[in-house]
Every structure is written in C-alpha cells, then in structure tokens.
Write an enzyme that holds these catalytic residues in place. Structure first.
Site, PDB file in Angstrom:
ATOM      1  N   GLY A  38       0.820  -1.202   0.000  1.00 38.03           N
ATOM      2  CA  GLY A  38       0.000   0.000   0.000  1.00 38.03           C
ATOM      3  C   GLY A  38       0.852   1.249   0.000  1.00 38.03           C
ATOM      4  N   GLY A  79       0.737   5.627   1.317  1.00 42.15           N
ATOM      5  CA  GLY A  79       0.088   6.704   2.043  1.00 42.15           C
ATOM      6  C   GLY A  79       0.748   8.015   1.677  1.00 42.15           C
ATOM      7  N   ALA A  80       0.451   9.040   2.440  1.00 41.08           N
ATOM      8  CA  ALA A  80       1.008  10.366   2.176  1.00 41.08           C
ATOM      9  C   ALA A  80       2.526  10.387   2.333  1.00 41.08           C
ATOM     10  CB  ALA A  80       0.366  11.388   3.109  1.00 41.08           C
ATOM     11  N   VAL A  94       4.535   1.041   1.241  1.00 39.29           N
ATOM     12  CA  VAL A  94       4.840  -0.083   2.122  1.00 39.29           C
ATOM     13  C   VAL A  94       4.913  -1.352   1.284  1.00 39.29           C
ATOM     14  CG1 VAL A  94       4.118  -1.384   4.159  1.00 39.29           C
ATOM     15  CG2 VAL A  94       3.600   1.058   4.012  1.00 39.29           C
ATOM     16  N   LYS A 110       8.248   0.196   5.369  1.00 43.58           N
ATOM     17  CA  LYS A 110       7.700   1.494   4.976  1.00 43.58           C
ATOM     18  C   LYS A 110       8.861   2.348   4.475  1.00 43.58           C
ATOM     19  CE  LYS A 110       4.857   5.066   7.228  1.00 43.58           C
ATOM     20  NZ  LYS A 110       4.246   5.394   8.529  1.00 43.58           N
ATOM     21  N   ASP A 147      -4.274  11.400  14.281  1.00 45.06           N
ATOM     22  CA  ASP A 147      -4.575  11.005  12.898  1.00 45.06           C
ATOM     23  C   ASP A 147      -5.258   9.637  12.880  1.00 45.06           C
ATOM     24  OD1 ASP A 147      -4.718  11.390  10.169  1.00 45.06           O
ATOM     25  OD2 ASP A 147      -2.684  10.667   9.784  1.00 45.06           O
TER      26      ASP A 147
END
Length: 172
Positions: free
Chosen positions: A6, A8-9, A13, A28, A135
């Site tokens: 995946g 993210g910002a 990962v 990550k 968050d």
C-alpha cells in the site's frame, strides 16, 4: 523487499522477510528529501522507539504496531514494522463490502472488539506515553489474521507534558 502492500502520504509499504527469525515484515519507505515527511518520520520513529520494549518482548503495548528497526537506503529511510496481514481497517471494510451486500457489513460484536483494541491503544498512548495520536482513521488502524488490531502512523503525534493537558491545534 517483496510485494507492494500500500501507499500513504508519507510513502509506500512493501512486504519483506526478517531474516533473523524468518518472520514476515512490512517495510515502509519514506523519502528524506521532503522536509515535512522528514518531520513526520522523526515523530513516527520517536513514538515507536518510546514504546519499544526489550529485545525479548519487542513492544510494551500490544495495541501499537511493532518496530523492528530502521535504515537508510538510496534517499529514503526504510522503517521495518510487523506485518499486519489483513491490512488496514479501510482495506477490511472494502473486502467485507465485496463479500456481503446486506447491512451490517461487519457484525456488531466484531466492531466492538475492534473498537476496544483501538481504545486500549489510545489509552496507552495517552496515559503511559503522554501522547495524542491526532490522525486516527481506518487507514491507520491495522488488523492481522489473529484478530489483533493495532495503531500505526504516528507522524503527527503530539507529546503532552501531563496526561490532562489540552492541545490548541487540530491535525489529521
């Protein structure tokens, strides 16, 4: 480094294998060239290291994703974390919607158990760590096939001087 898990910002990962004990891990990757990402990376690592136990127990809180280590590689920092093999809560909800068309998509007892583990992680951060996550969202809640639910992505976490301290800003 293996398959893509995946993004993210902060970065992406990928799956991997931790050779010392042959366990599956998540790696990550975060670019160091973006100042804001560097700041979030430092917050993330600081929070994970603060709650990392001894080598034997690895983590003092079972509701936070485990940190195995971090290293620099070609313009990015690789953060090595435990692999939560079902992905994020967001991923689980998407999969459940594909399998089940009628409501509720996820049964109440399961949601209650997920909520309990999330709240245990938040309580640990607040009471023991004097921190606020800031968050919390389905993408930052990870689940594994044993039913364990863990918080991740501490990039915009706030340190408190005392447990009952209020914060003046909102993030996430």
């Amino acid at each position: 480094v293996g398959s893509f898990l995946g993004a993210g910002a902060a970065g992406q990962v990928r799956a991997g294998i931790f050779k010392p004990n042959n366990s599956k891990i998540a790696i990550k990757s975060i670019s160091i060239y973006d100042q804001e990402k560097r700041h979030q990376l430092m917050n993330d690592l600081t929070a994970l290291l603060k709650h990392k136990g001894s080598a034997e127990d690895t983590m003092t809180c079972p509701f936070l994703v485990k940190l195995y280590g971090a290293f620099y590689d070609e313009g990015s920092v690789k953060v090595v974390l435990e692999l939560m093999d079902c992905g994020s809560l967001s991923d689980v909800i998407k999969k459940a919607k594909k399998l089940k068309t009628e409501e509720p998509v996820i049964e109440e007892p399961i949601l209650a158990r997920i909520a309990q583990q999330i709240l245990n992680g938040l309580m640990y951060l607040h009471v023991i760590g004097h921190q606020i996550h800031r968050d919390i969202k389905p993408a930052n809640i990870l689940i594994n096939s044993q039913g364990e639910v863990k918080l991740t992505d501490f990039g915009i976490m706030k340190e408190l001087e005392m447990t009952n301290q209020l914060v003046a800003t909102q993030k996430g």
